[in-house]
Scaffold this motif. Structure first.
Motif, PDB file in Angstrom:
ATOM      1  N   ASP A 416       0.718  -1.417  -0.093  1.00 18.78           N
ATOM      2  CA  ASP A 416       0.042  -0.090   0.004  1.00 18.78           C
ATOM      3  C   ASP A 416       0.693   1.276  -0.007  1.00 18.78           C
ATOM      4  N   SER A 417       2.115   1.172  -0.067  1.00 15.02           N
ATOM      5  CA  SER A 417       2.862   2.427  -0.130  1.00 15.02           C
ATOM      6  C   SER A 417       3.399   2.676  -1.690  1.00 15.02           C
ATOM      7  N   GLU A 418       3.842   3.997  -1.640  1.00 21.91           N
ATOM      8  CA  GLU A 418       4.197   4.177  -3.055  1.00 21.91           C
ATOM      9  C   GLU A 418       5.850   4.397  -3.067  1.00 21.91           C
ATOM     10  N   LEU A 419       6.564   3.470  -2.174  1.00 23.22           N
ATOM     11  CA  LEU A 419       8.097   3.222  -2.301  1.00 23.22           C
ATOM     12  C   LEU A 419       8.459   2.846  -3.585  1.00 23.22           C
ATOM     13  N   SER A 420       9.596   3.082  -4.257  1.00 24.49           N
ATOM     14  CA  SER A 420      10.370   2.722  -5.310  1.00 24.49           C
ATOM     15  C   SER A 420      10.454   1.263  -5.200  1.00 24.49           C
TER      16      SER A 420
END
Lengths: 452, 188
Positions: A416-420
């Motif tokens: 659910d995160s937008e980390l690379s």
């Protein structure tokens, strides 16, 4: 716990006592003192024999019903009515017999308890069919449970109490099936009816397997009940705190009331601990903190308010339990695990700081992100704490549970995160390496301990 | 010492006997003294007919169209009292619906259905007819064949007394279910 040879010796000694008293070798007070020294007679009974006796009774009961059902079509209504009562009357006579003559025999008690409870269900079902009585499964379960609970007390059947608790869960789901907002108050009443029995078992026979089974059945039922209650009270916003409180309470009770000499956890504490971990992960999702604000502004009935109070009960209980032991400086539990309800309450406060959500944003605010962040940090700390405790106490299971928590947290954020991808990749490598290193350390430590 | 548990158990045993006994007694009273009503059956979702050992019933009288004023004022799930009357063919139909408690041999207690658009607008306090396991498949077939839109040839007799309704017999082609099934079996 005496071993089997020991037990046989005790049985022999008990058999000798009357002769010794008769011969004047010891006084009857001595004999009584010896009797009480070895505890109640029934502790000798083999658990598997009890289960076999119970299954036997159930089979005999089913057999009788099948024999009756054989010619069912040709019987008149009056005849069917009489037959419906027959198994019940037989069972009740047997209960009286056991209460008068076989009160000390556990297999007898457990077996007639099952027979009587099954006969009640049979009588109600057969009458319902004969007279075309309509009614829901939930109503049937409720009446059946209420008629069965006195049997648990009278025949002192722990197995029966466990089945009764399962019955309350079945009732809850039968009610819940059709209409989502079920009034669960009767569930709590039904569950409370068995609590004094648990208390008696706990006082007399804390370390037995049956007591442990009942001790685990009760919190499991409470978890289901709390879920339905949170929905009924229209206060699902508080569900997170309520569950945090419940699992922490279970964990603390398991540590406090079922202490163990070794470093291992009692099953109740284990269940609570795993619940704490799962709750922390669930609450680390930002969606857990999208506030509907129904808790504060929603209209509620009296029972709705009771439901709300129930949601507050467990967090308060958890804080009191933990606080009491901390003040007395006698705590053995993990502080990180015990503080989950407080962390959840703070996060709830943070999530509610932002102005009431608008329809476009669908309850999502900056504050819910902040609340989730707090829980993420908490879950990480909890994982590290459990890992450290595992390493310190040389418990591979506990260390791996701590690692599992950290891994679950990492996987959740992966989704659910937008980390690379690079960051996520590094994260996974770190967690995986952690697993390996911790396990190597633990096994090496254990090997040196065994060698020493 | 032993007496007290036995005395308590006698009370418990009486309660255990009283529950089925009271169920049976109420029904016996209604079946012997109640007024007979004939309820015409309606088609049932074929998936839904036999659930183990009973035939799921639907009744023509339960059909109230959702635009009907008589029941629009009630919320879904409301407990209501149906006042029955006989139509020209001698079958029961709902004359009016009341929220106030009523009693009599023309009153049954029921509920407003949740499925407002469905044909079944109200829920009667009886919707299943127990049959023996042996008869269940044949009963299902008979009910289905005689409760179609084109061929409605089944009805249920219900005894009503003081608001209590007791299913008496399922009639198919003007014969009680058991007789009908026997006749069908003889034909083959």
């Amino acid at each position: 716990m005496p071993g089997s040879i020991n037990r046989r010796a005790v049985r022999w000694l008990r058999g000798q006592l009357p002769e010794l008293v008769a011969a004047g070798a010891i006084s009857s007070e001595n004999a009584r003192a010896i009797e009480s020294h070895y505890g109640p007679v029934e502790s000798r009974t083999n658990f598997s024999f009890v289960i076999l006796a119970t299954v036997g009774a159930a089979l005999v009961g089913a057999g009788i019903i099948l024999l009756i059902a054989h010619n069912w079509d040709d019987l008149s209504r009056a005849m069917r009515t009489i037959i419906a009562f027959l198994p019940l009357l037989i069972a009740q006579s047997l209960v009286v017999f056991v209460l008068m003559r076989r009160n000390e025999s556990r297999p007898w008690r457990e077996a007639v308890a099952v027979f009587d409870v099954a006969a009640v269900a049979t009588a109600i079902s057969l009458i319902s069919q004969t007279y075309q009585i309509q009614g829901s499964f939930a109503e049937f379960m409720r009446v059946w449970l209420l008629l069965s609970i006195p049997i648990v007390y009278l025949l002192r059947t722990t197995l029966g109490a466990v089945v009764y608790v399962i019955g309350t869960i079945v009732w809850l789901f039968a009610r819940w099936g059709f209409i989502s907002q079920t009034n669960p108050m009767l569930f709590w009443v039904l569950l409370l009816l068995v609590v004094p029995y648990f208390w008696i078992r706990f006082r007399n026979d804390r370390d037995s397997r049956e007591t442990a089974t009942l001790a685990i059945a009760l919190p499991v039922a409470t978890v289901f009940g709390l879920g339905v209650t949170a929905e009924f009270a229209k206060a699902t916003d508080l569900g997170g705190i309520a569950f945090a409180g419940l699992f922490t309470t279970i964990y603390l009770c398991g540590i406090k009331f079922f202490p163990r000499a070794d470093e291992r956890l009692h099953i109740v504490a284990l269940f609570g601990g795993i619940g704490v971990g799962i709750t922390a992960i669930v609450l680390s999702f930002e969606a857990s903190w999208h506030m509907t604000r129904e808790a504060l502004w929603g209209q509620r009935t009296l029972t709705g308010n009771v439901g709300l109070a129930l949601e507050f009960l467990f967090p308060v209980l958890a804080v009191c339990l933990a606080g009491w032991d901390i003040v007395r400086r006698r705590f053995q539990f993990s502080l990180a695990a015990a503080s989950l309800p407080i962390v959840a309450a703070i996060a709830w406060g943070i999530a509610n700081v932002c102005k009431p959500p608008t329809a476009e944003h669908l309850y999502k605010t900056d504050c819910s992100f902040a609340a989730a962040m707090l829980l993420n940090c908490y879950a990480l700390l909890l994982g590290i704490d459990i890992l450290a405790r595992g390493i310190r106490t040389n418990s591979i299971a506990r260390a791996n549970f701590g690692l599992l928590l950290i891994a679950a947290l990492a996987i959740s954020r992966f989704f659910d995160s937008e980390l690379s991808f690079v960051t996520r990749g590094i994260g996974f490598i770190v967690v995986g390496a952690g697993f390996l290193i911790a396990n190597i350390l633990l096994f090496r430590k254990r090997a040196t301990a065994i060698a020493a | 010492m032993k007496r007290i548990p036995v005395l308590i158990f006698i009370l418990v045993a009486l309660a255990q006997l009283a529950v089925p006994a009271m169920l049976a007694w109420g029904r016996i009273q209604t079946l012997t003294h109640g007024r007979v009503w004939k309820f015409k059956t309606a088609p049932v979702d074929p998936e839904d007919i036999v659930r183990g050992r009973y035939v799921a019933l639907r009744f023509a009288a339960a059909t109230i169209l959702s635009h009907d004023e008589a029941y629009q004022k009630f919320a879904a799930g409301t407990k209501v009292y149906f006042i029955l009357k006989e139509d020209a063919d001698g079958f029961a139909k709902i004359e009016r619906i009341s929220e106030k408690p009523l009693s009599g041999d023309n009153v049954i207690i029921g509920e407003i259905s949740y499925f407002l658009d469905e044909e079944e607008g109200v829920i009667f306090p009886f919707n299943r007819f127990w049959v023996t396991e042996k008869d269940a498949p044949a009963a299902e077939k008979a009910y289905r064949e005689n409760s179609q839109r084109t061929k409605q040839n089944a009805y249920m007799t219900v005894r009503v007394r003081n608001g209590d309704a007791a299913l008496e017999q399922l009639y198919i082609d003007n014969q009680p279910l058991a007789d009908y099934l026997r006749a069908q079996a003889a034909k083959k």
